[in-house]
Enzyme design. Structure first.
Site, PDB file in Angstrom:
ATOM      1  CD  GLU A  17      -1.932   7.248  -2.042  1.00 47.49           C
ATOM      2  OE1 GLU A  17      -0.806   6.685  -2.518  1.00 47.49           O
ATOM      3  OE2 GLU A  17      -2.665   6.419  -1.265  1.00 47.49           O
TER       4      GLU A  17
ATOM      5  CG  HIS B 267       1.751   3.874  -6.107  1.00 48.37           C
ATOM      6  ND1 HIS B 267       0.295   3.354  -6.867  1.00 48.37           N
ATOM      7  CD2 HIS B 267       1.366   4.341  -5.105  1.00 48.37           C
ATOM      8  CE1 HIS B 267      -0.586   3.668  -6.010  1.00 48.37           C
ATOM      9  NE2 HIS B 267      -0.079   4.286  -4.913  1.00 48.37           N
TER      10      HIS B 267
ATOM     11  CG  HIS C  25      -4.521   2.619  -3.865  1.00 50.19           C
ATOM     12  ND1 HIS C  25      -5.210   3.973  -4.491  1.00 50.19           N
ATOM     13  CD2 HIS C  25      -3.425   2.939  -3.204  1.00 50.19           C
ATOM     14  CE1 HIS C  25      -4.437   4.767  -4.365  1.00 50.19           C
ATOM     15  NE2 HIS C  25      -3.149   4.350  -3.751  1.00 50.19           N
TER      16      HIS C  25
ATOM     17  CG  HIS D  53      -0.378   5.882   3.647  1.00 47.11           C
ATOM     18  ND1 HIS D  53      -1.215   6.689   3.071  1.00 47.11           N
ATOM     19  CD2 HIS D  53       0.426   5.547   2.487  1.00 47.11           C
ATOM     20  CE1 HIS D  53      -1.370   6.535   1.680  1.00 47.11           C
ATOM     21  NE2 HIS D  53      -0.182   5.968   1.553  1.00 47.11           N
TER      22      HIS D  53
END
Lengths: 280, 116
Positions: free
Chosen positions: A240, A59, A12, A193
């Site tokens: 995540e 977030h 996402h 990431h």
């Protein structure tokens, strides 16, 4: 009873949204990424889901650190895109499947998951981007949504094993829902990431490719890994990926991987997608 | 302030960091409204005065020192909102934290690609 149509895992990454907003969909840089979603988009369009359950993390947009729910469930009739600092994006509001959401709330609490129940909630790129990747940029979304938000920002975050069990509960909630609606479950986030610290820019394409190859056919290792394992292998924000386990835990042991893709990096992130169907 | 990372070079927002960075992150969260952004742009010092930043945190914000902000408890998802009022590409923020030039960061960490 309602039908579990498919499970879909997808990144996402906000840069995906930015690329769409800037009209870069067909640029040399981005076209291969977006084209990789076309087969999955076609499949979903042909199978016409009624409801998308989207598992994602906020977030730092809808929840501040004054109150961080480990698990939250949206029961709203409508959700607006969040202002992440640049103003709300020009995507349609999302219509909530509030009847199923309240059923899920009942089932979760009865099953000893205790989410924060959200009646008014703006949704950030964690939900927007998967919806755009699956359904494009329609004037109105073709499905209603149920957002499930997982804290992956402030530690302690929930365990991978808990995410899998939540998926199993979600499956039972779908099976016990007395309509003939078709539901697609979307686990989002990742892949590898890391955005902060001296290890910023860490990506692990080998681990990402293994994830894409095995999350359908052979997920046992990912279910057993610790949170620290996820951070070490996929980076701090790559953790995540535990949210894909809700989707995978919702499916049968045996699944068909209908479509998959991997692309690295999208901005600073390994970006991937799988579409899974129960063997039936 | 030194906070030891359980995983090297990987600052997780755990109790110590969340406590240390609370005011800094709250300041950044204030930029998620048009009014907050307008106040920051009109008079950054006055805006920062609203929050109980430490002198070091305030200096890091003023200098747009991303590595220092994170070291002092800032979390990227909050401090990124500063880059919405003072445009900075996410990969430049990444490079700054890695202690590399943007060119070296893209080359060494991301394989010299340009998406996003």
């Amino acid at each position: 009873m309602a039908e579990l149509l498919a499970g879909l895992g997808t990144s996402h990454v906000p840069s995906i949204a930015a690329a769409l907003d800037k009209g870069l969909r067909d640029s040399d840089e981005w076209k291969p990424f977006f084209d990789g979603y076309i087969p999955a988009q076609d499949w979903v369009r042909a199978h016409k889901p009624d409801i998308a359950v989207v598992i994602f993390n906020d977030h730092g947009n809808s929840f501040f650190l004054d109150r961080i729910p480990t698990l939250a469930l949206g029961v709203a009739e409508e959700y607006q895109p969040a202002d992440e600092g640049w103003g709300p994006r020009a995507v349609p509001n999302f219509i909530g499947a509030s009847d199923f959401a309240w059923h899920l709330a009942d089932q979760m609490v009865a099953g000893h998951f205790d989410p924060m129940i959200c009646r008014e909630l703006d949704v950030d790129h964690g939900l927007q981007v998967p919806m755009e990747l699956v359904f494009g940029r329609p004037a109105a979304w073709p499905v209603k949504i149920v957002p499930i938000l997982v804290n992956t920002i402030q530690y302690p975050i929930p365990t991978p094993q808990r995410m899998w069990e939540l998926g199993q509960l979600l499956r039972r909630a779908i099976a016990s829902y007395p309509t003939d609606e078709k539901i697609i479950v979307m686990g989002t986030g990742g892949l590898s990431h890391q955005l902060q610290g001296a290890r910023a820019g860490y990506i692990n394409p080998d681990a990402d490719r293994a994830w894409i190859a095995k999350i359908g056919a052979d997920p046992a290792r990912y279910r057993a890994m610790t949170r620290e394992d996820y951070i070490a292998e996929f980076g701090s924000e790559g953790a995540e990926l535990i949210m894909w386990l809700v989707m995978r835990g919702c499916m049968d042991d045996s699944v068909r991987t209908l479509h998959q893709q991997y692309f690295a990096p999208a901005s600073m992130t390994g970006a991937g997608m799988v579409l899974l169907e129960n063997m039936g | 302030m030194t906070i030891t990372d359980r995983i090297p070079d990987t600052p997780l927002l755990d109790r110590a960091r969340s406590n240390a960075g609370y005011a800094l992150n709250k300041m950044a969260m204030g930029l998620s409204t048009p009014a907050g952004r307008a106040a920051f742009l009109a008079d950054e010092d006055s805006y920062l005065d609203r929050f109980a930043l430490s002198p070091a945190q305030r200096a890091a914000v003023k200098a747009r020192d991303w590595a220092e902000m994170v070291r002092l408890g800032g979390n990227l998802f909050y401090i990124l909102k500063i880059s919405a009022v003072d445009p900075t590409p996410i990969r430049a923020i990444g490079a700054a934290q890695a202690g590399l030039s943007l060119e070296d960061f893209l080359d060494q960490r991301l394989g010299k690609v340009t998406n996003g």
